[in-house]
Write an enzyme that holds these catalytic residues in place. Sequence first.
Site, short mmCIF file in Angstrom:
data_model
loop_
_atom_site.label_atom_id
_atom_site.label_comp_id
_atom_site.label_asym_id
_atom_site.label_seq_id
_atom_site.Cartn_x
_atom_site.Cartn_y
_atom_site.Cartn_z
CD GLN A 78 -4.67 3.83 7.46
OE1 GLN A 78 -5.21 4.92 7.40
NE2 GLN A 78 -3.66 3.50 6.67
CB CYS B 276 -3.07 2.44 1.73
SG CYS B 276 -3.82 2.25 3.35
CG LEU B 277 0.63 6.06 5.51
CD1 LEU B 277 0.25 7.03 6.61
CD2 LEU B 277 2.13 6.09 5.26
N GLY C 54 -3.57 10.93 4.62
CA GLY C 54 -4.74 10.48 5.36
C GLY C 54 -4.38 9.32 6.25
CG HIS D 58 -8.64 2.68 6.04
ND1 HIS D 58 -7.97 1.49 5.86
CD2 HIS D 58 -7.92 3.60 5.35
CE1 HIS D 58 -6.90 1.68 5.09
NE2 HIS D 58 -6.85 2.96 4.76
CG HIS E 123 -7.95 5.67 0.77
ND1 HIS E 123 -7.18 4.96 -0.14
CD2 HIS E 123 -7.41 5.41 1.99
CE1 HIS E 123 -6.24 4.31 0.51
NE2 HIS E 123 -6.35 4.56 1.81
CD GLU E 124 -7.61 7.94 4.91
OE1 GLU E 124 -7.57 7.09 5.82
OE2 GLU E 124 -6.71 8.04 4.06
#
Length: 196
Positions: free
Chosen positions: A63, A119-120, A58, A165, A161-162
């Site tokens: 991000q 998470c990236l 994701g 953000h 989660h996304e």
Amino acid sequence: MKTNFLENYKLEGKMLPIFTYPAPVLKKIALPVTEFNDELRQTIKDMLFTMYHAPGIGLAAPQVGISQRFFVMDIWYDREEVTTAEGKTEFRLSSFQPIVIINPVFKNKTGEILYEEGCLSVPGIYEEVKRAQLVTVEYQDMFGEQHTLDADELLSVCLQHENDHLDGIVFIERLSLIKKQLLEKKYLKGQKKAKA
Ligand code: QAP
Ligand code: CO
């Protein structure tokens, strides 16, 4: 399950820089998308490309430094590394099913699930987070069409989660204060080392 799969998606696009915690853009509340144009669709392609390369499941617009309410996901793909005749490394995807979610609104959240997330934007940190087990999300696709998606398990966790953000929330902020402080310390130490 019905999703807005991109048809004939080829793994092409450009790598976008991923902002890492604690970048200010990750803490902002993102604005709704109002224009469904080619520029948006190109950004989405580049975000998918970046996500598949990372690799990740994701990636949300904030991000990559874009404070707008959309994200891409794919929890089903397989990535194969292949070496070309010239000795270059390439990635091929099989069974990939990209999902693009724009202006999501959560209509229903029920049950509870514990899932280990990463998470990236917080590389190297993984921790169990408590989320809703089942969610219903209303969203727009990249042409502005309205859809509804029911999700459970990993798909549900990833959507939540996304979506966080878009509200300026990184998963470590969902942990107990003590756990968050511990992980933050470990993470910032790792970041310093990576830079040195
Ligand atoms: C969010 O996260 C997610 O630390 C997507 O070194 C994760 O793609 C939702 C990644 C788990 C639900 C469950 C993280 C890659 C990728 C790292 C990701 C790393 C390299 C994270
Ligand atoms: Co994330």
